[in-house]
Design a protein around this motif. Structure first.
Motif, mmCIF file in Angstrom:
data_model
loop_
_atom_site.group_PDB
_atom_site.id
_atom_site.type_symbol
_atom_site.label_atom_id
_atom_site.label_comp_id
_atom_site.label_asym_id
_atom_site.label_seq_id
_atom_site.Cartn_x
_atom_site.Cartn_y
_atom_site.Cartn_z
ATOM 1 N N ASN A 118 -8.265 26.214 0.016
ATOM 2 C CA ASN A 118 -7.514 25.211 0.768
ATOM 3 C C ASN A 118 -6.332 24.684 -0.033
ATOM 4 N N ARG A 119 -6.566 24.445 -1.315
ATOM 5 C CA ARG A 119 -5.484 23.918 -2.155
ATOM 6 C C ARG A 119 -4.387 24.963 -2.353
ATOM 7 N N THR A 120 -4.771 26.219 -2.481
ATOM 8 C CA THR A 120 -3.768 27.270 -2.634
ATOM 9 C C THR A 120 -2.952 27.424 -1.355
ATOM 10 N N GLU A 121 -3.627 27.357 -0.211
ATOM 11 C CA GLU A 121 -2.911 27.434 1.072
ATOM 12 C C GLU A 121 -1.990 26.229 1.253
ATOM 13 N N TRP A 122 -2.425 25.083 0.791
ATOM 14 C CA TRP A 122 -1.566 23.886 0.857
ATOM 15 C C TRP A 122 -0.287 24.109 0.063
ATOM 16 N N SER A 123 -0.408 24.685 -1.117
ATOM 17 C CA SER A 123 0.774 24.950 -1.939
ATOM 18 C C SER A 123 1.717 25.924 -1.243
ATOM 19 N N LEU A 124 1.157 26.976 -0.631
ATOM 20 C CA LEU A 124 1.994 27.928 0.089
ATOM 21 C C LEU A 124 2.657 27.280 1.294
ATOM 22 N N ALA A 125 1.938 26.379 1.963
ATOM 23 C CA ALA A 125 2.523 25.681 3.109
ATOM 24 C C ALA A 125 3.702 24.817 2.685
ATOM 25 N N GLN A 126 3.599 24.210 1.525
ATOM 26 C CA GLN A 126 4.709 23.418 1.006
ATOM 27 C C GLN A 126 5.937 24.289 0.793
ATOM 28 N N LEU A 127 5.722 25.499 0.301
ATOM 29 C CA LEU A 127 6.843 26.428 0.117
ATOM 30 C C LEU A 127 7.426 26.841 1.460
ATOM 31 N N ASP A 128 6.570 27.039 2.461
ATOM 32 C CA ASP A 128 7.052 27.411 3.791
ATOM 33 C C ASP A 128 7.916 26.308 4.382
ATOM 34 N N GLU A 129 7.518 25.062 4.153
ATOM 35 C CA GLU A 129 8.254 23.926 4.698
ATOM 36 C C GLU A 129 9.521 23.630 3.908
ATOM 37 N N GLY A 130 9.581 24.065 2.674
ATOM 38 C CA GLY A 130 10.708 23.737 1.800
ATOM 39 C C GLY A 130 10.378 22.509 0.973
ATOM 40 N N LEU A 131 10.320 22.670 -0.332
ATOM 41 C CA LEU A 131 9.888 21.576 -1.206
ATOM 42 C C LEU A 131 10.959 20.501 -1.328
ATOM 43 N N ASP A 132 10.525 19.254 -1.295
ATOM 44 C CA ASP A 132 11.438 18.115 -1.452
ATOM 45 C C ASP A 132 11.032 17.351 -2.699
ATOM 46 N N PHE A 133 11.657 17.645 -3.818
ATOM 47 C CA PHE A 133 11.258 16.991 -5.053
ATOM 48 C C PHE A 133 12.411 16.208 -5.664
ATOM 49 N N ASP A 134 12.044 15.075 -6.195
ATOM 50 C CA ASP A 134 12.976 14.237 -6.939
ATOM 51 C C ASP A 134 12.548 14.267 -8.395
ATOM 52 N N PHE A 135 13.395 14.857 -9.241
ATOM 53 C CA PHE A 135 13.083 14.957 -10.661
ATOM 54 C C PHE A 135 13.760 13.849 -11.462
ATOM 55 N N ASP A 136 14.052 12.735 -10.794
ATOM 56 C CA ASP A 136 14.737 11.623 -11.458
ATOM 57 C C ASP A 136 13.837 10.418 -11.683
ATOM 58 N N ASN A 137 12.627 10.409 -11.113
ATOM 59 C CA ASN A 137 11.761 9.243 -11.321
ATOM 60 C C ASN A 137 10.960 9.408 -12.604
ATOM 61 N N ASN A 138 10.073 8.472 -12.882
ATOM 62 C CA ASN A 138 9.383 8.428 -14.176
ATOM 63 C C ASN A 138 7.912 8.831 -14.091
ATOM 64 N N GLU A 139 7.581 9.699 -13.149
ATOM 65 C CA GLU A 139 6.190 10.150 -13.029
ATOM 66 C C GLU A 139 5.799 11.035 -14.215
ATOM 67 N N ARG A 140 4.507 11.035 -14.503
ATOM 68 C CA ARG A 140 3.962 11.925 -15.525
ATOM 69 C C ARG A 140 2.704 12.584 -14.970
ATOM 70 N N LEU A 141 2.400 13.781 -15.499
ATOM 71 C CA LEU A 141 1.212 14.519 -15.094
ATOM 72 C C LEU A 141 0.288 14.655 -16.289
ATOM 73 N N GLU A 142 -0.941 14.206 -16.128
ATOM 74 C CA GLU A 142 -1.952 14.389 -17.171
ATOM 75 C C GLU A 142 -2.307 15.867 -17.226
ATOM 76 N N ILE A 143 -2.238 16.471 -18.418
ATOM 77 C CA ILE A 143 -2.427 17.921 -18.515
ATOM 78 C C ILE A 143 -3.827 18.322 -18.972
#
Length: 707
Positions: A118-143
């Motif tokens: 389901n999560r992999t299909e969700w990622s592919l669906a995001q690509l189908d829709e066209g990704l809308d990302f803002d790389f200017d905010n201050n979010e961080r991802l725990e790795i």
């Protein structure tokens, strides 16, 4: 629609996709063969393993938790509510395994597999829709989420996956890929993951389950499926055509654990332990992303016919950002006995205007041509025989001492470790082997006389394991010579391979102990004089592995001491420290090791702000580049513009070293690449210096004793 606009889509799309995903995955069920194998594995662990295992509720809890960790170690797919129906297995795991009752454990895997799809299909669906990302905010991802709690709400995982997808896109953007390339690469990655999920078979589930079971006992006990058993047999006969690298899983990544001595990867000099492989391609084919791919599938991609070329996209061990990868090429080949044979050289050391000659014998592995030996061939090849020839040659050269270089030697034939020790002592015990019943068998050298009784050094590193540790430990216990380098791997256990009705089980049956009574397990052998190392012991070595058996001791045996090197260690260390302080390579190793450890400790999350991420990456690499260029300036070398260039520069020494054609010239002193420029070469040269100091101190003591 722009890939880098503002994220505006509702997470409702993600929830909808999870609920309304197309045709459900086939529900995988255990086969009768696997049920029977489970019972046999449980009996093998109970009655055949070295450790005294109590299959109680505590063990069941550990095994259930390990199974979950293997399935979803980053807590990215399963909700707490997905796990709750199976919580009773925390106390019933042992019964399930011993009875072959695997249905619920397979059902848990099916739940995980559905969430993964389901999560992999969700990622592919995001690509189908066209990704809308803002790389200017201050979010961080725990790795690293190994210690994270299981999510209780779908929205928590939705937010995590939004950030993970954003990070995947940003990682590719930082490698100067355009929007179309980013979308293409991400689509290939997710479609590949989806295909692998849909191709999962019951044997795959059983393998994961048994890894959870056996991994609670010790890291070297494990189940081998019929397919894995075939591959294991091929590897043991050295007929496997590949790159000569041992790989292991490291979360979603495949990591290089060690290189086979004399193998194609070692000869090419483009891989190091702890490097991560993120994509594999054939000579003319497209690169296949292997992040999240099963280890054996990655091995299949890398394996191929002799003479063909495989391309690997590699993130260096010292890189702290996954954007810093490079594609390397390795020509596949077989590993022959000749490639692993001992070889020697003479090193000239200048002291007070006089030249001194020291011998170095490289011993890549402990080998023996069993077929020729069993056939009664008087001229069969073995480590001991080849080293003996090199010792005789060095004695004729008039060397003042000999260093045995056991770096990266992962072991081999125990009989060769015993007989090799016999070249340097006059009879005596070499190692103790204790079985599960507490019975101790003593191995030793029974032949009178020594081939060489002069000053001796043993050079080791973190990848010196098993038989190498037996040899180094015995030389140290006998006081026969100095052990130099870094703490060894710490593999002090013995495994046997037993047939099952379905597959095989590799079972730890005994432990090694030095003649002093101390185990080599977990702690390895501590050098008399320590060198800095770029291999992180928290990532490579027995102590870095989950559930490694503990260090302990048994009764020591009677043996004679040949010397007391500990009496002069303080003087030797003082002289070594003075040289190391003035040696740019040793200063680099010390500082780079400290920096690498510091960067790993600090690197627990990544910024999703493009400029901030770039600044953090550049700051880290600027520190690494500064250390490399300090070394180069001190040696009169040309400085580098990029830190990654050190991986491919022929004088960097850590990964590349002298080419094969130059190596023979180097022994004659004609190499165009000055050996003093190589970082890795610094270990050998300093070992020769230390051994010369030791030889002079021994001579001074002998003269004083005569007065």
């Amino acid at each position: 629609m722009s890939l880098f606009a503002t994220l505006s889509r509702s997470v409702a799309l993600a929830v909808m996709l999870v609920i309304t995903s197309p045709a459900a995955l086939a529900q995988l069920e255990p086969t009768n063969e696997q049920r029977q194998a489970s019972v046999e594995i449980a009996d093998s662990l109970r009655y055949g393993h070295y450790a005294d295992i109590n299959f109680d509720d505590a063990w069941s809890q550990d095994a259930f938790q390990r199974y979950l960790d293997i399935l979803d170690g980053q807590r990215a797919y399963l909700l707490r509510s997905d796990i709750e129906p199976y919580r009773h297995l925390e106390s019933g795991m042992a019964d399930a395994i011993f009875d072959g009752d695997l249905d619920e454990l397979f059902a848990l895997y099916n739940t995980f597999s559905e969430r993964q799809r389901n999560r992999t299909e969700w990622s592919l669906a995001q690509l189908d829709e066209g990704l809308d990302f803002d790389f200017d905010n201050n979010e961080r991802l725990e790795i690293d989420r190994e210690d994270a709690q299981w999510a209780t709400r779908q929205s928590e995982l939705d937010e995590l996956w939004r950030k993970r997808l954003k990070n995947d896109a940003l990682t590719l953007a930082l490698t100067d890929q355009d929007e179309e390339q980013i979308e293409t690469n991400l689509r290939q990655r997710y479609e590949g993951q989806l295909t692998r999920i849909e191709q999962t078979e019951p044997e795959d589930v059983f393998g994961v389950l048994m890894a959870g079971v056996t991994g609670t006992i010790d890291p070297h006990t494990g189940y081998l499926s019929p397919r894995q058993s075939e591959s294991f047999d091929i590897q043991m006969s050295l007929s496997l055509e590949g790159i000569g690298a041992l790989l292991q899983s490291d979360g979603e990544y495949v990591k290089v654990s060690s290189l086979v001595p004399g193998g194609p990867a070692e000869r090419a000099g483009v891989l190091e332990p702890a490097d991560r492989i993120i994509a594999v391609g054939q000579e003319d084919g497209e690169m296949v992303n292997v992040i999240g791919m099963r280890l054996d599938n990655v091995v299949d991609l890398i394996r191929g016919p002799k003479g063909s070329v495989v391309r690997l996209d590699v993130v260096p061990a010292q890189a702290v950002d996954m954007t810093r990868s490079q594609v390397v090429e390795i020509t596949r080949d077989t590993v022959n006995l000749e490639d692993q044979a001992a070889q020697s050289e003479v090193i000239e050391v200048e002291r007070n205007g006089e030249s001194h000659r020291l011998g170095v014998i490289e011993v890549p592995t402990f080998y023996v041509d069993f077929d020729a030996w069993q056939a009664g061939d008087d001229d069969y090849r073995s480590t001991t025989r080849d080293v003996a020839k090199e010792v005789e040659r060095l004695k004729e050269e008039g060397v003042e001492g000999i260093v045995l270089d056991l770096r990266n030697n992962g072991g081999g034939a125990l009989q060769e470790a015993n007989s090799l020790i016999g070249l340097f002592i006059d009879r005596g015990p070499t190692v103790q082997v204790r079985d599960a019943q507490g019975r101790i068998q003593l191995y030793g050298d029974s032949e009178a006389g020594t081939l060489y009784d002069g000053p001796l050094g043993v050079l080791v590193n973190r990848l010196s394991a098993s038989a190498s540790e037996i040899f180094a430990g015995a030389i140290q216990d006998y006081g026969r010579g100095l052990v130099l380098g870094t703490q060894t791997f710490g593999k002090g256990t013995v495994q046997t391979l037993n047939e099952l009705s379905h597959g095989q089980i590799k079972l730890t049956r005994a432990k090694f102990y030095r003649i002093s009574g101390a185990s080599t397990q977990n702690r390895g052998v501590e050098p008399d004089i320590a060198f800095p190392s770029l291999i992180d012991p928290e990532r490579i070595g027995e102590s870095s592995l989950d559930n490694a058996l503990k260090w302990d001791t048994v009764q020591n045996v009677q043996y004679r001491r040949y010397g007391e090197p500990e009496n002069v260690l303080d003087r030797l260390i003082t002289q070594h420290d003075a040289r190391a302080e003035d040696n740019p390579n040793f200063r680099y190793l010390e500082r780079q090791s400290t920096l690498a450890r510091q960067l790993r400790e600090e690197h627990t999350s990544v910024s999703l702000n493009r400029e901030q991420r770039q600044r953090e990456m550049e700051a880290r690499e600027a520190e690494q580049l500064s250390l490399e260029n300090q070394r180069r300036r001190a040696l009169g070398m040309e400085e580098l513009d990029e830190w990654m260039d050190a991986r491919t520069d022929p004088t960097a020494g850590v990964a590349e070293g002298i080419e094969d054609d130059d190596a023979s010239q180097a022994n004659e002193g004609d190499s165009e690449v000055d050996e003093a420029l190589e970082v890795d070469r610094a270990y050998v040269l300093e070992s020769a210096e230390i051994l010369l100091d030791y030889a002079h101190l021994q001579e001074t003591q002998r003269l004083a004793a005569k007065r």
